[in-house]
Scaffold this active site. Sequence first.
Site, PDB file in Angstrom:
ATOM      1  N   CYS A   1       0.799  -1.245   0.000  1.00  0.00           N
ATOM      2  CA  CYS A   1       0.000   0.000   0.000  1.00  0.00           C
ATOM      3  C   CYS A   1       0.825   1.284   0.000  1.00  0.00           C
ATOM      4  O   CYS A   1       0.670   2.112  -0.899  1.00  0.00           O
ATOM      5  CB  CYS A   1      -0.920   0.013   1.213  1.00  0.00           C
ATOM      6  SG  CYS A   1      -2.271  -1.146   1.061  1.00  0.00           S
TER       7      CYS A   1
HETATM    8  C1  UDX Z   1      -0.810  -0.327   5.567  1.00  0.00           C
HETATM    9  C2  UDX Z   1      -1.793   0.526   6.377  1.00  0.00           C
HETATM   10  O1  UDX Z   1      -1.390   0.527   7.757  1.00  0.00           O
HETATM   11  C3  UDX Z   1      -3.212   0.005   6.216  1.00  0.00           C
HETATM   12  O2  UDX Z   1      -4.120   0.854   6.894  1.00  0.00           O
HETATM   13  C4  UDX Z   1      -3.553  -0.053   4.721  1.00  0.00           C
HETATM   14  O3  UDX Z   1      -4.851  -0.596   4.540  1.00  0.00           O
HETATM   15  C5  UDX Z   1      -2.525  -0.881   3.957  1.00  0.00           C
HETATM   16  O4  UDX Z   1      -1.200  -0.360   4.207  1.00  0.00           O
HETATM   17  P1  UDX Z   1       0.367  -2.702   5.837  1.00  0.00           P
HETATM   18  O5  UDX Z   1       1.031  -2.400   4.529  1.00  0.00           O
HETATM   19  O6  UDX Z   1      -0.238  -4.030   6.049  1.00  0.00           O
HETATM   20  O7  UDX Z   1      -0.801  -1.629   6.130  1.00  0.00           O
HETATM   21  O8  UDX Z   1       1.477  -2.530   6.965  1.00  0.00           O
HETATM   22  P2  UDX Z   1       1.850  -1.504   8.128  1.00  0.00           P
HETATM   23  O9  UDX Z   1       1.784  -2.213   9.415  1.00  0.00           O
HETATM   24  O10 UDX Z   1       1.102  -0.236   8.022  1.00  0.00           O
HETATM   25  O11 UDX Z   1       3.397  -1.263   7.797  1.00  0.00           O
HETATM   26  C6  UDX Z   1       3.817  -0.777   6.518  1.00  0.00           C
HETATM   27  C7  UDX Z   1       5.300  -0.624   6.475  1.00  0.00           C
HETATM   28  O12 UDX Z   1       5.738   0.440   7.311  1.00  0.00           O
HETATM   29  C8  UDX Z   1       6.090  -1.868   6.953  1.00  0.00           C
HETATM   30  O13 UDX Z   1       7.186  -2.077   6.096  1.00  0.00           O
HETATM   31  C9  UDX Z   1       6.542  -1.495   8.342  1.00  0.00           C
HETATM   32  O14 UDX Z   1       7.720  -2.155   8.728  1.00  0.00           O
HETATM   33  C10 UDX Z   1       6.776  -0.003   8.178  1.00  0.00           C
HETATM   34  N1  UDX Z   1       6.655   0.736   9.437  1.00  0.00           N
HETATM   35  C11 UDX Z   1       5.492   0.762  10.120  1.00  0.00           C
HETATM   36  C12 UDX Z   1       7.769   1.424   9.921  1.00  0.00           C
HETATM   37  O15 UDX Z   1       8.850   1.428   9.311  1.00  0.00           O
HETATM   38  N2  UDX Z   1       7.643   2.117  11.106  1.00  0.00           N
HETATM   39  C13 UDX Z   1       6.492   2.175  11.806  1.00  0.00           C
HETATM   40  O16 UDX Z   1       6.462   2.828  12.850  1.00  0.00           O
HETATM   41  C14 UDX Z   1       5.377   1.467  11.303  1.00  0.00           C
END
Ligand code: UDX
Length: 423
Positions: free
Chosen positions: A263
């Site tokens: 996403c």
């Molecule tokens: C995301 C959105 O959170 C969700 O609402 C949407 O529908 C789809 O995209 P997702 O891709 O499943 O969800 O993962 P998410 O937990 O949001 O993490 C995305 C990325 O950001 C990961 O690579 C994670 O490691 C990274 N991340 C997340 C960080 O680097 N730091 C953080 O504090 C949080």
Amino acid sequence: MRISVVGGGYVGLVSCVCLAELGHHIDLIEIDERKVRAINSGRPTIFEKGLDEYLSVHIGKSLYVTDCFDEVSKSDIVFICVGTPQAIEGAMDISMVRIASESIGDSLRNCQGYRVIAIKSTVLPGTTQNFIAPIILKRSGLDSRGLGFVANPEFLREGRAVEDFMNPDRIIIGSEDETAGDLVELAYKKLDAPVMRTSTSAAEMIKYASNAFLAAKISLANEIGNICKKMGIDSYDVMRGVGMDHRISPQFLNVGVGFGGSCFPKDVSALIYLAEKLGDDPIILRSVLKVNEDQPIRIVNMLHERLGDLDGRKIAVLGLSFKNGTDDVRESRSIPVINELKRRGARVFAYDPLAEQAMRKEISDIEYCSKAEHALRDAEGCLVMTEWSEFRSLDNEFSLMKSKVIIEGRRILSYVDKEGICW
Ligand code: UDX
């Protein structure tokens, strides 16, 4: 209610089992016969906590899977949940939305009664009104007395999708026609969540704006983290303090090697594409991606600074999925890291508890190991790329390394002799 869901991918399958759990009769329409067979026999096609339990309860009772669109005409609501992958130059590929809309329209030809088409796929603002609705209205021969349209974006996180569906922060219902919005709101009445009603375009934009905001939060935290690193400040302490301000919140302040997944990178790119098409210059959005693209190179540079020339050196990469709890490697930061290591001549030995098979399809010419210790044995450097909880207990395994240069891209190790990309 009788509900059809078109598309048995990630959002579609999770929505199906959860809507069945809410008491609805669900027909999932999926064109991939392999997926139809697997789901019908109770085997989920994706790894997601809680999915198999719900699936085994509802399959064959209130949830049915088929590859034909016949059931659409019997439904009160048809959810479109097909993928909208990134096309060239950041634009959105809506070919699957077009095909789904055409098939739905054809199957509703000369139908009586009233039903709603609700779009869960992430689509750019205006798509429901200007693209999906005209196709379905034309192919079905119906008008607004027989068909309503709703944009109803999903905010599921991988690994917690079932939990997120059942406990959403909010339910966004965008419609131009009140009856259509009411019907979709009714489908969720058992969920305890605030409902926001708005226009279809605003609903579509809310999804992009939310993802852009969260991605920006991560990139800003990472940029500050990079400064902290140079000054010897623990950026996790900094973000803990920053997150205590309720206007900011502690969520999405985990600094590290950047964001991946299906996403954030795609949706920020699509928003940039849209802004440019409208004649704007989205400087912040572009920087969000730039910081995210630079972090993987930064961690490899750090390794280079510690070890010197990486040519021929054995490097262990721990973690391949874009985050823990999933086997999904889409846009995983491990991909640019491994590619950069390879470009510099390093010999990469990778380990992931779940995502090896998926990564093999992306990168085939590295060594995959079945255990962390195999990757670490005789390695001169180690990069930690995913916050798998099993990495926390790694200890003696590090003593197998030839030289102990351990750099974390995610803060997870309890082992002492290490450093972080931003801490
Ligand atoms: C995301 C959105 O959170 C969700 O609402 C949407 O529908 C789809 O995209 P997702 O891709 O499943 O969800 O993962 P998410 O937990 O949001 O993490 C995305 C990325 O950001 C990961 O690579 C994670 O490691 C990274 N991340 C997340 C960080 O680097 N730091 C953080 O504090 C949080």
